[in-house]
Motif scaffolding. Structure first.
Motif, PDB file in Angstrom:
ATOM      1  N   GLU A   1      40.224  18.653  70.078  1.00  0.00           N
ATOM      2  CA  GLU A   1      41.559  18.323  70.583  1.00  0.00           C
ATOM      3  C   GLU A   1      41.557  18.245  72.108  1.00  0.00           C
ATOM      4  OE1 GLU A   1      44.145  21.286  69.034  1.00  0.00           O
ATOM      5  OE2 GLU A   1      44.071  20.539  66.962  1.00  0.00           O
ATOM      6  N   THR A   2      40.880  19.198  72.746  1.00  0.00           N
ATOM      7  CA  THR A   2      40.807  19.188  74.202  1.00  0.00           C
ATOM      8  C   THR A   2      40.046  17.971  74.711  1.00  0.00           C
ATOM      9  OG1 THR A   2      40.841  21.620  74.237  1.00  0.00           O
ATOM     10  CG2 THR A   2      40.083  20.501  76.229  1.00  0.00           C
TER      11      THR A   2
ATOM     12  N   ARG B   1      39.559  22.996  68.137  1.00  0.00           N
ATOM     13  CA  ARG B   1      40.253  23.089  69.437  1.00  0.00           C
ATOM     14  C   ARG B   1      39.489  22.334  70.517  1.00  0.00           C
ATOM     15  NH1 ARG B   1      41.021  28.526  67.861  1.00  0.00           N
ATOM     16  NH2 ARG B   1      39.260  29.153  69.168  1.00  0.00           N
TER      17      ARG B   1
ATOM     18  N   LEU C   1      42.204  14.781  74.213  1.00  0.00           N
ATOM     19  CA  LEU C   1      43.290  14.751  75.188  1.00  0.00           C
ATOM     20  C   LEU C   1      42.762  14.454  76.585  1.00  0.00           C
ATOM     21  CD1 LEU C   1      46.252  15.211  75.991  1.00  0.00           C
ATOM     22  CD2 LEU C   1      45.735  17.661  76.174  1.00  0.00           C
TER      23      LEU C   1
END
Length: 261
Positions: free
Chosen positions: A61-62, A58, A65
């Motif tokens: 992904e953060t 996670r 992004l």
């Protein structure tokens, strides 16, 4: 003898700087869960554990992004600001340039605290959007410096020739100026992504609760214990933060050579 001493001292400085990085990379392949030498064996076990860690995935992904959005926004604003300051006569251009470059001259912790206090004064809660704005403020000066250095070397005669032949100024920009600027734009975008992906000081102040990037996740893991997964995660971060700028430089140089030929 003097140059020999200087070279020896420079070598010692490089060893002092990069030996800890080399140790982290080596221990990430250690079969033992204890970070000690000699290594008990060579293994990819901790990279497999890293890939199965939901919290780290996670955080990746953060970070991807956030870095991608930061690179996109910083590049767009940086290119527009560079064009305005180099190609046109803007009142107070020197002052504007100083203000735009100031974030890289101010210590990041001071900038992070100042922006946090400013948000508190406006009664704004922390959010992903405000975290993105903070990263854009910090990375945009790097894009401006790279793009301006390239834009100064591009003669305006090319644009004026296209306009004199009937092209609209916007058309001349996209067909003449932007292709010539492409290596610098691409390099600035990669710099912005890498800096955003690797940032921890500002992110710790600006991130909302429950949002973790890779650097803040590493920091949180170090507060509990030193897990071998941290070494594996550090190795991945090293290859990303070093490999992306080198790849960007190689691609930008190739693009510049193709444009020159």
């Amino acid at each position: 003898m003097g140059w020999l001493l200087i070279r020896g001292w420079a070598l010692l400085v490089y060893i002092f700087m990069f030996l800890p990085v080399a140790v982290v990379v080596m221990l990430s392949f250690n079969a033992s869960q204890f970070g000690s030498f000699p290594m008990t064996g060579f293994s990819f076990h901790w990279f497999v554990e890293l890939a199965n860690n939901d919290a780290i995935l996670r955080a990746f992904e953060t970070s991807i992004l956030l870095g991608s959005l930061t690179a996109l926004v910083s590049t767009m604003l940086g290119v527009l600001a560079s064009l305005a300051l180099i190609r046109y006569r803007v009142p107070g251009s020197n002052l504007i340039s100083t203000i735009l470059i100031a974030p890289i001259l101010v210590p990041e912790v001071v900038l992070a605290v100042a922006l946090l206090l400013f948000l508190n004064a406006l009664s704004l809660n922390k959010s992903f959007l405000l975290l993105l704005m903070g990263h854009v403020i910090f990375t945009m000066p790097f894009v401006i410096l790279v793009v301006q250095a390239r834009l100064v070397g591009i003669r305006r005669d090319y644009e004026e020739a296209a306009i004199s032949l009937g092209a609209h100024p916007i058309q001349a920009f996209f067909q003449i100026t932007l292709p010539l600027l492409a290596p610098a734009v691409f390099a600035g975008m990669l710099f912005a992504f890498t800096i955003s992906f690797d940032d921890i000081t500002g992110t710790l102040f600006w991130k909302p609760g429950g949002v973790e990037t890779v650097p803040t996740q590493i920091f949180a893991m170090l507060r509990n214990s030193i897990s071998p997964e941290i070494n594996a995660l550090g190795t991945v971060m090293i290859f990303l933060t070093v490999g992306l700028p080198l790849l960007g430089m190689a691609v930008a140089r190739r693009m510049a050579l193709q444009r020159g030929s």
